[in-house]
Write a protein that holds these residues in place. Structure first.
Motif, PDB file in Angstrom:
ATOM      1  N   CYS A 165       1.743  -1.621 -15.465  1.00 17.33           N
ATOM      2  CA  CYS A 165       2.201  -0.261 -15.143  1.00 17.33           C
ATOM      3  C   CYS A 165       1.978   0.691 -16.309  1.00 17.33           C
ATOM      4  O   CYS A 165       2.583   1.769 -16.356  1.00 17.33           O
ATOM      5  N   ILE A 210       2.279   1.665  -3.594  1.00 13.95           N
ATOM      6  CA  ILE A 210       1.264   2.164  -4.521  1.00 13.95           C
ATOM      7  C   ILE A 210       0.968   3.636  -4.239  1.00 13.95           C
ATOM      8  O   ILE A 210       0.786   4.439  -5.166  1.00 13.95           O
ATOM      9  N   LEU A 216      -0.890  -5.612  -7.884  1.00 12.76           N
ATOM     10  CA  LEU A 216      -1.464  -4.690  -8.858  1.00 12.76           C
ATOM     11  C   LEU A 216      -2.727  -5.240  -9.497  1.00 12.76           C
ATOM     12  O   LEU A 216      -3.586  -4.478  -9.954  1.00 12.76           O
ATOM     13  N   THR A 256       1.461   6.584  -6.917  1.00 17.59           N
ATOM     14  CA  THR A 256       0.322   7.438  -7.284  1.00 17.59           C
ATOM     15  C   THR A 256       0.690   8.909  -7.143  1.00 17.59           C
ATOM     16  O   THR A 256       0.382   9.727  -8.017  1.00 17.59           O
ATOM     17  N   GLN A 282       0.832  -1.201   0.000  1.00 22.94           N
ATOM     18  CA  GLN A 282       0.000   0.000   0.000  1.00 22.94           C
ATOM     19  C   GLN A 282       0.868   1.253   0.000  1.00 22.94           C
ATOM     20  O   GLN A 282       0.549   2.244  -0.653  1.00 22.94           O
TER      21      GLN A 282
END
Length: 225
Positions: free
Chosen positions: A189, A17, A223, A21, A14
């Protein structure tokens, strides 16, 4: 695998990611800034052309210096945002608001221009929030790394002679194995191989004894979930 270990891995992914982001949103803000800077010479040329057609008087030298200084400011702010500088992101957002108000009161906006400015302000605002989140995430990561270093000093790894046999030794080839993301991971990705390799390197750093293939599978599984 116990529940504590699963939770730790989930939190770890987490974090990865969340960092990626924020990096994407910051890149979008930088792109908007670059587009703004690139359009300045075009606006200057159009303005000169309109002045020539209408027969209006305008100091071309003074106007040219103004555009150059404005372009330098914009590209400077873009560089600062790319380096995750919060002040630069806020200055660029403030500049965009001021320029929008100026254009609004001087009649320099078309309907298309209004939509473009709203679009740019949106991504710049998201960029400010992304820079703040990125800095916080990096602070957390440095804190965790420092805690890990302290724990490793308190509980040093066993020497090779302490293993019962050669098979118990950690694999030496894992450290020299090329860190290549699979085509599936690159596809997840969005075709960005750099992003895929960055995620892969984070997992490999956390699990140095695991193979690159295993790390690829872990990133793909997270993912895809």
């Amino acid at each position: 695998m116990d529940s504590a270990t699963k939770q730790e891995k989930l939190v770890d992914f987490q974090h990865l990611i969340a960092v990626e982001t924020a990096r994407k949103q910051i890149r979008n803000a930088v792109l908007v800034t670059v587009i703004t800077g690139v359009t300045l010479p075009i606006a200057w040329i159009v303005g000169m052309s309109i002045a020539n057609i209408s027969g209006g008087s305008i100091n071309r030298s003074e106007a040219g210096y103004y555009w150059i200084l404005e372009a330098l400011f914009i590209f400077g702010m873009g560089y600062g945002i790319s380096r995750y500088n919060l002040l630069c992101s806020r200055l660029m957002f403030g500049y965009s608001i001021v320029s929008a108000i100026h254009a609004l009161f001087t009649g320099g906006f078309t309907s298309y221009g209004v939509y473009c400015k709203i679009f740019m302000l949106y991504f710049l605002w998201i960029g400010i929030d992304a820079v703040q989140r990125y800095q916080l995430l990096m602070k957390q990561e440095r804190s965790l790394a420092a805690d890990g270093a302290v724990n490793s000093d308190r509980d040093p790894a066993p020497a090779p002679h302490q293993f019962a046999d050669r098979d118990a030794l950690p694999p030496r080839s894992a450290a020299t194995e090329p860190l290549n993301p699979t085509p599936e991971l690159v596809g997840l990705c969005g075709g960005d191989r750099t992003e895929a390799q960055w995620l892969l390197s984070k997992v490999k750093t956390k699990h140095p004894d695991r193979s690159v293939a295993w790390c690829n599978q872990q990133v793909i599984a997270q993912l895809s979930s």
